[in-house]
Structures are given as structure tokens and as C-alpha cells.
Design a protein around this motif. Sequence first.
Motif, mmCIF file in Angstrom:
data_model
loop_
_atom_site.group_PDB
_atom_site.id
_atom_site.type_symbol
_atom_site.label_atom_id
_atom_site.label_comp_id
_atom_site.label_asym_id
_atom_site.label_seq_id
_atom_site.Cartn_x
_atom_site.Cartn_y
_atom_site.Cartn_z
ATOM 1 N N SER A 144 1.000 -1.289 0.115
ATOM 2 C CA SER A 144 -0.025 0.114 -0.098
ATOM 3 C C SER A 144 0.904 1.322 -0.060
ATOM 4 O O SER A 144 2.060 1.220 0.275
ATOM 5 C CB SER A 144 -0.930 0.010 1.282
ATOM 6 N N THR A 200 3.350 -3.981 -6.775
ATOM 7 C CA THR A 200 2.674 -3.177 -7.721
ATOM 8 C C THR A 200 3.239 -1.541 -7.699
ATOM 9 O O THR A 200 2.401 -0.840 -8.439
ATOM 10 C CB THR A 200 1.179 -3.377 -7.518
ATOM 11 N N GLU A 214 3.539 0.656 -5.062
ATOM 12 C CA GLU A 214 2.995 1.930 -4.005
ATOM 13 C C GLU A 214 4.207 2.138 -3.259
ATOM 14 O O GLU A 214 4.436 3.158 -2.837
ATOM 15 C CB GLU A 214 2.125 1.297 -3.133
ATOM 16 N N TYR A 218 -4.092 3.412 -10.475
ATOM 17 C CA TYR A 218 -4.663 2.719 -9.158
ATOM 18 C C TYR A 218 -5.963 3.090 -9.058
ATOM 19 O O TYR A 218 -6.459 4.037 -9.400
ATOM 20 C CB TYR A 218 -3.776 3.073 -8.002
ATOM 21 N N ARG A 275 -7.495 2.869 -3.429
ATOM 22 C CA ARG A 275 -6.176 2.528 -2.934
ATOM 23 C C ARG A 275 -5.336 3.756 -2.336
ATOM 24 O O ARG A 275 -4.292 3.849 -1.819
ATOM 25 C CB ARG A 275 -5.302 1.967 -4.216
ATOM 26 N N LYS A 325 -10.474 5.886 -10.947
ATOM 27 C CA LYS A 325 -9.130 5.690 -11.032
ATOM 28 C C LYS A 325 -7.973 6.952 -10.884
ATOM 29 O O LYS A 325 -8.499 8.091 -11.239
ATOM 30 C CB LYS A 325 -8.510 5.025 -12.337
#
Length: 282
Positions: free
Chosen positions: A84, A122, A124, A163, A167, A190
Amino acid sequence: MAGIDKAREFEYTLDDFNFLRKISNRHSGILVPDDKFDMFYSRLSKRVRRLGFNRFAEYCQYLQDHPEQEFTEFINAVTTNLTSFFREMHHFEFVAQTLLPELLKKNQAQKQIRVWSAGCSTGEEPYSLAMTLLENVPRDWDIKILATDLDTNVLAVAAEGVYPLDRVATIGEQRLRDWFQKGSGSQNHKVRIKSPVRQLIHFKQLNLMQDWPMKGGFDFIFCRNVLIYFDRETKQRLANRYAGLLRAGGYLFIGHSESLHQLDTPFTLLGNTIYQYEKNRI
């Protein structure tokens, strides 16, 4: 051999699980405990279905016979990717309040900062690092962040930098305005990382168990929630390899449930899973 669970779509036995986790461990060094039996089934069922097999034994044979076609898909499926933005916030506060002021003095001559996010998932984490650096380092400095992961699927997501809105729900309004662009039309649910942040990061596929092409000179390395998957010997070897790529006095950040305690490494614990490299300690 374990009995067959009639409730499953595909025949799946303990022999299948042992075969698959042995391959995973041999390639990645990651230890797969017995309690991941069901996880392997759920994560690989899609591949078994797509390939038209009825039994996991057929998939095991296919993986063995066609590694070039299937191995990347297999590793991507069984790799855990949980992350995250600004996860374990105290690390980013240390970077902003302690580490960067130190580097601004130490690296004043070359005006250069080099960072590695190992196991970036991913994206973050490296994006959070890039934002932190942009907020605290003068614009005329040369900043580069290397972000690596074993999983090519998550790297593709990371490189795109797009994202879902949920998120970024915990990110402050100022950061959202500064570093994110909200989508419109069909993309209105998004956000995308703005170009100045994306430009600092180079995403690359890397297996930590194999050769590393980097020459080093990193000021600090984030390798969080990665060591937890390895045995003691592998953890020690990795920590010492990280030290070999850090500048003297550089920092290593690991996850909240990880430790270098009782490992023979040149790192000193500063607290909060933040370690400093002491070049002459070993």
C-alpha cells in the motif's frame, strides 16, 4: 499420497503440492510451509483451467516439460504481493526527517541520491519513496530509484502507475493534488501517478536468488516483507549482498515482522526495523 478432495474442481494431491513448492523454493529461495497447500490450489487453478487439464499432476508435468512457456506464469501466480502507499509510515518519516537531511550534506558535491526498492510489488512503495524525495530534495539533484520484483505481472501494473481510487484513500489531500491525476469518463474511479514521480523510477524484473546486474552505490535500500519468506542462511546471505551495494553509512529498511538479529551482517539496528551499514564491522 494424500486423498483426493471430491469438492475440488481439479484433482490435487500432497504430491502435487510438494512438487510445486519444491520448484518454487529452488527458483526463488522462498520457503513454502504446509499451510499454503490450499493457497497453491486457489492460485494455480486458473492456469490448470486455462490449459485444459483435469488434474494438477498434468500441470506439474507440463511445467516440467515446458518451463520456457509456463515458468513465469507459475511464479507470478504463487508470489504474494501485498502492499500500500506509505505502508509503515515511520520509515518514510525517518527518510524525510533524518536520512535525507544527512544525504543533502553528505552528497552535496555530486548532488545525487540512489535508492533501491527490492520486492516493489505493484509499485506503491517506490512511488511513496519518490514522493518523499521530491518533497524534501532540491530540484537540481539527480534522483534515481531502482524498483525490482520477481513477478512480471505486478511490475506491469507498477510501470503503468494507475490505481483504483480506494488505494489512495489514506493519502492526504495535498499529496493527492501534487502527485496524482484523477481519471475522467470511464476512468473516473482511478488515479494515475504524475509524470515527475514516474520519471524517477526504473522498474525491472529481478530474482534475488540469482545474479544482480547492479553495481551498487545505493544510499538506502527498502527490502520490506521479503526476508520473512527465507531461511536463516538465505536471510544472512541477502543482507550481506545488500551491504555490498550500499555506500558506507547507508541504510537498509526491512518489514515490521523481520529482523537481522543473530545474523552475521555489517548492520547496526537503529530501531523500527531500520539498519545502518557499518563498512568495517565485519
